[in-house]
Design a protein around this motif. Structure first.
Motif, PDB file in Angstrom:
ATOM      1  N   LEU A 397       3.709  -9.373   3.978  1.00  0.00           N
ATOM      2  CA  LEU A 397       3.721  -8.538   2.790  1.00  0.00           C
ATOM      3  C   LEU A 397       4.664  -9.163   1.773  1.00  0.00           C
ATOM      4  O   LEU A 397       5.781  -9.573   2.121  1.00  0.00           O
ATOM      5  N   VAL A 398       4.218  -9.252   0.519  1.00  0.00           N
ATOM      6  CA  VAL A 398       5.030  -9.911  -0.504  1.00  0.00           C
ATOM      7  C   VAL A 398       5.186  -8.985  -1.697  1.00  0.00           C
ATOM      8  O   VAL A 398       4.370  -8.085  -1.931  1.00  0.00           O
ATOM      9  N   SER A 399       6.222  -9.212  -2.460  1.00  0.00           N
ATOM     10  CA  SER A 399       6.461  -8.434  -3.667  1.00  0.00           C
ATOM     11  C   SER A 399       5.535  -8.899  -4.783  1.00  0.00           C
ATOM     12  O   SER A 399       4.948  -9.985  -4.731  1.00  0.00           O
ATOM     13  N   GLY A 400       5.441  -8.067  -5.816  1.00  0.00           N
ATOM     14  CA  GLY A 400       4.646  -8.445  -6.979  1.00  0.00           C
ATOM     15  C   GLY A 400       5.173  -9.694  -7.650  1.00  0.00           C
ATOM     16  O   GLY A 400       4.417 -10.428  -8.296  1.00  0.00           O
ATOM     17  N   THR A 401       6.461  -9.961  -7.504  1.00  0.00           N
ATOM     18  CA  THR A 401       7.042 -11.179  -8.087  1.00  0.00           C
ATOM     19  C   THR A 401       6.456 -12.418  -7.430  1.00  0.00           C
ATOM     20  O   THR A 401       6.098 -13.394  -8.109  1.00  0.00           O
ATOM     21  N   VAL A 402       6.348 -12.389  -6.104  1.00  0.00           N
ATOM     22  CA  VAL A 402       5.743 -13.521  -5.388  1.00  0.00           C
ATOM     23  C   VAL A 402       4.284 -13.677  -5.796  1.00  0.00           C
ATOM     24  O   VAL A 402       3.820 -14.779  -6.111  1.00  0.00           O
ATOM     25  N   PHE A 403       3.546 -12.567  -5.807  1.00  0.00           N
ATOM     26  CA  PHE A 403       2.137 -12.601  -6.177  1.00  0.00           C
ATOM     27  C   PHE A 403       1.960 -13.167  -7.579  1.00  0.00           C
ATOM     28  O   PHE A 403       1.114 -14.050  -7.812  1.00  0.00           O
ATOM     29  N   GLY A 404       2.749 -12.684  -8.528  1.00  0.00           N
ATOM     30  CA  GLY A 404       2.609 -13.141  -9.905  1.00  0.00           C
ATOM     31  C   GLY A 404       2.958 -14.597 -10.096  1.00  0.00           C
ATOM     32  O   GLY A 404       2.430 -15.261 -10.995  1.00  0.00           O
ATOM     33  N   THR A 405       3.816 -15.117  -9.233  1.00  0.00           N
ATOM     34  CA  THR A 405       4.232 -16.517  -9.352  1.00  0.00           C
ATOM     35  C   THR A 405       3.151 -17.476  -8.899  1.00  0.00           C
ATOM     36  O   THR A 405       3.011 -18.586  -9.444  1.00  0.00           O
ATOM     37  N   VAL A 406       2.329 -17.086  -7.900  1.00  0.00           N
ATOM     38  CA  VAL A 406       1.345 -18.012  -7.340  1.00  0.00           C
ATOM     39  C   VAL A 406      -0.095 -17.607  -7.644  1.00  0.00           C
ATOM     40  O   VAL A 406      -1.026 -18.249  -7.159  1.00  0.00           O
ATOM     41  N   VAL A 407      -0.286 -16.532  -8.434  1.00  0.00           N
ATOM     42  CA  VAL A 407      -1.638 -16.066  -8.717  1.00  0.00           C
ATOM     43  C   VAL A 407      -2.452 -17.202  -9.346  1.00  0.00           C
ATOM     44  O   VAL A 407      -1.954 -17.970 -10.171  1.00  0.00           O
ATOM     45  N   GLY A 408      -3.695 -17.348  -8.907  1.00  0.00           N
ATOM     46  CA  GLY A 408      -4.536 -18.451  -9.371  1.00  0.00           C
ATOM     47  C   GLY A 408      -4.467 -19.660  -8.479  1.00  0.00           C
ATOM     48  O   GLY A 408      -5.235 -20.606  -8.641  1.00  0.00           O
ATOM     49  N   GLY A 409      -3.557 -19.643  -7.503  1.00  0.00           N
ATOM     50  CA  GLY A 409      -3.424 -20.761  -6.576  1.00  0.00           C
ATOM     51  C   GLY A 409      -4.335 -20.599  -5.379  1.00  0.00           C
ATOM     52  O   GLY A 409      -5.283 -19.805  -5.386  1.00  0.00           O
ATOM     53  N   PRO A 410      -4.036 -21.301  -4.293  1.00  0.00           N
ATOM     54  CA  PRO A 410      -4.948 -21.318  -3.141  1.00  0.00           C
ATOM     55  C   PRO A 410      -4.801 -20.134  -2.196  1.00  0.00           C
ATOM     56  O   PRO A 410      -5.453 -20.099  -1.163  1.00  0.00           O
ATOM     57  N   PHE A 411      -3.967 -19.155  -2.530  1.00  0.00           N
ATOM     58  CA  PHE A 411      -3.698 -18.055  -1.622  1.00  0.00           C
ATOM     59  C   PHE A 411      -4.542 -16.832  -1.995  1.00  0.00           C
ATOM     60  O   PHE A 411      -4.825 -16.581  -3.160  1.00  0.00           O
ATOM     61  N   SER A 412      -4.922 -16.068  -0.976  1.00  0.00           N
ATOM     62  CA  SER A 412      -5.646 -14.820  -1.206  1.00  0.00           C
ATOM     63  C   SER A 412      -4.753 -13.645  -0.827  1.00  0.00           C
ATOM     64  O   SER A 412      -3.976 -13.723   0.127  1.00  0.00           O
ATOM     65  N   PHE A 413      -4.880 -12.548  -1.572  1.00  0.00           N
ATOM     66  CA  PHE A 413      -4.033 -11.385  -1.344  1.00  0.00           C
ATOM     67  C   PHE A 413      -4.871 -10.116  -1.391  1.00  0.00           C
ATOM     68  O   PHE A 413      -5.913 -10.058  -2.055  1.00  0.00           O
ATOM     69  N   THR A 414      -4.376  -9.104  -0.721  1.00  0.00           N
ATOM     70  CA  THR A 414      -4.950  -7.767  -0.807  1.00  0.00           C
ATOM     71  C   THR A 414      -3.916  -6.846  -1.438  1.00  0.00           C
ATOM     72  O   THR A 414      -2.761  -6.815  -0.997  1.00  0.00           O
ATOM     73  N   ASP A 415      -4.331  -6.121  -2.468  1.00  0.00           N
ATOM     74  CA  ASP A 415      -3.422  -5.218  -3.170  1.00  0.00           C
ATOM     75  C   ASP A 415      -3.062  -4.042  -2.270  1.00  0.00           C
ATOM     76  O   ASP A 415      -3.933  -3.330  -1.781  1.00  0.00           O
ATOM     77  N   ARG A 416      -1.774  -3.825  -2.040  1.00  0.00           N
ATOM     78  CA  ARG A 416      -1.318  -2.714  -1.214  1.00  0.00           C
ATOM     79  C   ARG A 416      -0.746  -1.565  -2.049  1.00  0.00           C
ATOM     80  O   ARG A 416      -0.182  -0.621  -1.506  1.00  0.00           O
ATOM     81  N   GLY A 417      -0.900  -1.647  -3.376  1.00  0.00           N
ATOM     82  CA  GLY A 417      -0.459  -0.551  -4.239  1.00  0.00           C
ATOM     83  C   GLY A 417       1.034  -0.588  -4.522  1.00  0.00           C
ATOM     84  O   GLY A 417       1.741  -1.524  -4.165  1.00  0.00           O
ATOM     85  N   PHE A 418       1.506   0.484  -5.180  1.00  0.00           N
ATOM     86  CA  PHE A 418       2.915   0.579  -5.579  1.00  0.00           C
ATOM     87  C   PHE A 418       3.702   1.357  -4.524  1.00  0.00           C
ATOM     88  O   PHE A 418       3.216   2.340  -3.955  1.00  0.00           O
ATOM     89  N   HIS A 419       4.930   0.921  -4.288  1.00  0.00           N
ATOM     90  CA  HIS A 419       5.778   1.545  -3.282  1.00  0.00           C
ATOM     91  C   HIS A 419       7.208   1.683  -3.800  1.00  0.00           C
ATOM     92  O   HIS A 419       7.683   0.871  -4.598  1.00  0.00           O
ATOM     93  N   GLU A 420       7.883   2.714  -3.317  1.00  0.00           N
ATOM     94  CA  GLU A 420       9.317   2.828  -3.543  1.00  0.00           C
ATOM     95  C   GLU A 420      10.036   2.058  -2.444  1.00  0.00           C
ATOM     96  O   GLU A 420       9.721   2.206  -1.264  1.00  0.00           O
TER      97      GLU A 420
END
Length: 435
Positions: A397-420
């Motif tokens: 599980l990764v933070s949105g910061t990690v996702f936003g940094t590599v978006v468009g690259g070779p990795f696939s992700f599933t959105d887990r929504g917003f969390h506190e």
């Protein structure tokens, strides 16, 4: 920094002390009597706080007589004896003159030292401190004897036990942090036994150094968080009003512990007071990707496999994790229980590739970290730990910061929504890395 504990001789007692840092300026920190100087460093937030103080010069700590690592020679607690022990520690540390920084009951000793030994005290800094411990007609915000007796019995009844109710008073922002709760419980056990704690608390019922305040002539800074729940802000206001020329600062937050909440502001106030500027003592920071790993239901697995098979499995797990870290340039910070804390320089791509090779629960976040010796700290580490705690078995599980940094690259992700994330402001988007 690796603090070394030494002993100073004060009369018949050996007083445990530490000196951390270098430089011509000495800072004696009177932490209050619930302490054990080696365990103080075991809480990452407190370690960071102490290391920040040590950037201003030499930081000197000691365990009060009758507590911690010092001799249990204590007929009764007196401010005068504590001050003599402080002077003995300064002598042993080779300190001719030191600034004194106080918290809680340490304020009584700091005020007495500044008034009675001005040749040894260059400045006085008081955070959430006091001049008197009991109610008086002209000191009506302190506890009455019946209230203090009730509090004493409650305190002794749960002494050394993990107590979230007590932590809700000392550090409301971290009351549910089990690690901090357990750390404080162990601190109590290491500081004193229940009977020893009773002796000390009984002796502190009616301590009073108010007569010393007008005789303090050293530069003095008084700080308090008015919203905190343990020490009434009127203690600090009284100190500021009765110490000639004292500077008074009220801070934001409801935590009593100085290392919890906005501790940076306390450090900055201390730094400016001692040096005339802010920012010179800041910790080194670096942009890192932080990864936490954890074996889910480790206790249940250990019980099912038996000790020998579990040790073998854990050894293979550790070997596999270290091989993947070496393969992708990760740095092993430390092991925590049956998991790892590791970092990767710069963007998170190498960390993500490493995570794909490890079949355990993992959490990752990219952000600025504080470099604390071989350890890391700061909010980025806190966020990574919280993300990891929300991951499922075998999930990365990764933070949105990690996702936003590599978006468009070779990795696939599933959105887990917003969390506190407990202890972190706002709601955070989280994503699961595809295997």
């Amino acid at each position: 920094m690796a603090p070394v504990t030494r002993y100073a001789r004060s009369g018949e007692a050996a007083i445990a002390y530490q000196v951390v840092g270098e430089g011509g300026r000495d800072l004696l920190f009177l932490t209050g009597w619930i302490a054990q100087i080696e365990h103080l460093w075991e809480a990452p937030a407190n370690r960071r706080f102490l290391e920040r103080l040590a950037t201003f010069g030499r930081l000197i700590l000691f365990d009060s007589r009758g507590t911690g690592l010092s001799d249990r020679v204590l007929d009764s607690y007196t401010v005068e004896q504590e001050a003599q022990d402080a002077i003995a520690v300064l002598d042993a540390a080779g300190s001719e003159r030191a600034a004194v920084f106080t918290y809680a009951h340490g304020g009584l000793v700091g005020a007495y030292l500044a008034a009675e030994h001005p040749e040894r005290v260059g400045a006085l800094i008081m955070y959430a401190s006091m001049a008197r411990t009991a109610w008086a007609p002209d000191y009506s915000w302190a506890m009455r004897s019946e209230d203090r007796e009730e509090l004493l019995e409650r305190t002794i009844a749960t002494w050394g036990e993990a107590n979230t109710e007590a932590m809700a008073a000392w550090a409301p922002s971290m009351a549910e942090d089990r690690t901090l709760v357990d750390w404080f419980a162990r601190l109590q056990r290491l500081a004193a036994s229940p009977n020893e704690a009773r002796v000390i608390l009984d002796a502190m019922v009616d301590l009073d150094v108010r007569r010393a305040l007008p005789r303090i002539r050293v530069p003095t800074l008084v700080m308090h968080r008015p919203e905190e729940l343990v020490w009434d802000v009127r203690h600090s206001r009284y100190l500021a009003e009765h110490i000639p020329g004292a500077r008074y600062v009220e801070l934001e937050g409801s935590d009593s512990f100085p290392f919890v909440g906005d501790s940076d502001t306390i450090i900055e106030e201390v730094e400016e007071f001692l040096t005339g500027v802010r920012g010179g003592g800041e910790m080194v920071r670096a942009l890192l990707t932080v990864m936490f790993t954890d074996i889910v239901n480790a206790t249940a697995q250990a019980a099912g496999l038996g000790d020998r098979r579990w040790r073998d499995l854990l050894a293979r797990h550790d070997k596999d994790v270290r091989e993947e870290l070496a393969r992708f340039g990760g740095h092993e910070v430390k092991t925590v229980g049956d998991g790892f804390v590791a970092t990767f320089d710069g963007p998170p791509s190498h960390g993500l590739r490493c995570a794909l090779g490890i079949e355990v629960r993992e959490g990752m976040h990219t952000g600025e970290c504080e470099l604390i010796g071989e350890d890391v700290g700061g909010m980025a580490v806190h966020i990574a730990a919280r993300v990891s705690a929300l991951a499922g078995p075998g999930e990365v599980l990764v933070s949105g910061t990690v996702f936003g940094t590599v978006v468009g690259g070779p990795f696939s992700f599933t959105d887990r929504g917003f969390h506190e994330l407990r202890g972190v402001p706002g709601r955070w988007p989280l994503f699961a890395l595809g295997r």
